[in-house]
Design an enzyme around this catalytic site. Structure first.
Site, mmCIF file in Angstrom:
data_model
loop_
_atom_site.group_PDB
_atom_site.id
_atom_site.type_symbol
_atom_site.label_atom_id
_atom_site.label_comp_id
_atom_site.label_asym_id
_atom_site.label_seq_id
_atom_site.Cartn_x
_atom_site.Cartn_y
_atom_site.Cartn_z
ATOM 1 N N CYS B 30 0.829 -1.214 0.000
ATOM 2 C CA CYS B 30 0.000 0.000 0.000
ATOM 3 C C CYS B 30 0.867 1.270 0.000
ATOM 4 C CB CYS B 30 -0.916 -0.040 1.223
ATOM 5 S SG CYS B 30 -1.745 1.513 1.575
ATOM 6 N N CYS B 33 -0.086 3.929 2.586
ATOM 7 C CA CYS B 33 0.328 3.524 3.942
ATOM 8 C C CYS B 33 1.791 3.891 4.170
ATOM 9 C CB CYS B 33 0.178 2.018 4.125
ATOM 10 S SG CYS B 33 -1.479 1.387 3.854
#
Lengths: 80, 106
Positions: B30, B33
């Site tokens: 991700c 993230c």
């Protein structure tokens, strides 16, 4: 995350260019290659996905579709 | 304060051992993230949140902790008080996470 963007990166870029793009985005710089995405986070996801898929294709001697299936499994399991 | 890395094994201990907890669910694939990681660390050092434990959970490898908050997207944030889930938000903006943390009662 958009699979067509990842596919284009895998088909048109090599690992070196993708790793350089990853580093550029992390350093809040504009990558030398074009990476589509709604924001820097999605762009980085696309680049990291292309790197993961290219590595998987090389390490397991598989095609894009097989590597993509393995990648999407990882994504699906994280949010299900 | 350092960000605590929790897993399914110790997640409940972390929740019950700290009165106020904010959890960031992330995954290695991700990008958002990864970009949020330094912001989360900076927030953990913020004097406004000295009584809040900041926790990282890898959503890909920790299904029990993930299901406890009902993770639907990443990065995903959940606040817990006295071990119980209070609220969640899926966001990449620091403001949204700060607003969430402020929902923890004094």
């Amino acid at each position: 995350m958009k699979v067509p963007v990842i596919k284009t990166l895998v088909e048109t870029q090599n690992l070196e260019a993708l790793v350089a793009a990853e580093e550029a985005i992390l350093e809040e710089q504009t990558p030398e290659i074009t990476v589509e995405g709604a924001d820097e986070g999605e762009q980085l996801t696309h680049v990291m996905a292309a790197i993961w898929i290219l590595n998987h294709m090389q390490d397991h001697n598989t095609d894009f579709k097989t590597a993509l299936r393995e990648y999407t499994k990882k994504v699906r399991v994280s949010i299900s | 304060m350092a960000v605590i890395q929790a897993t399914d094994t110790d997640f409940n201990d972390v929740l019950t051992g700290n009165q106020k907890v904010v959890v960031k669910y992330y995954a290695d694939w991700c990008g958002s993230c990864r970009l949020f990681a330094p912001k989360f660390k900076r927030m953990s050092d913020d004097e406004a949140f000295t009584d809040v434990a900041f926790v990282d959970v890898n959503a890909e490898n920790n299904p029990e902790a993930r299901k406890l908050a009902g993770v639907t997207n990443l990065p995903f944030f959940a606040i817990f008080q006295h071990g119980k889930l209070v609220d969640t938000v899926a966001a990449s903006k620091e403001d949204a996470v700060r607003t969430l943390i402020h929902k923890l009662e004094a």
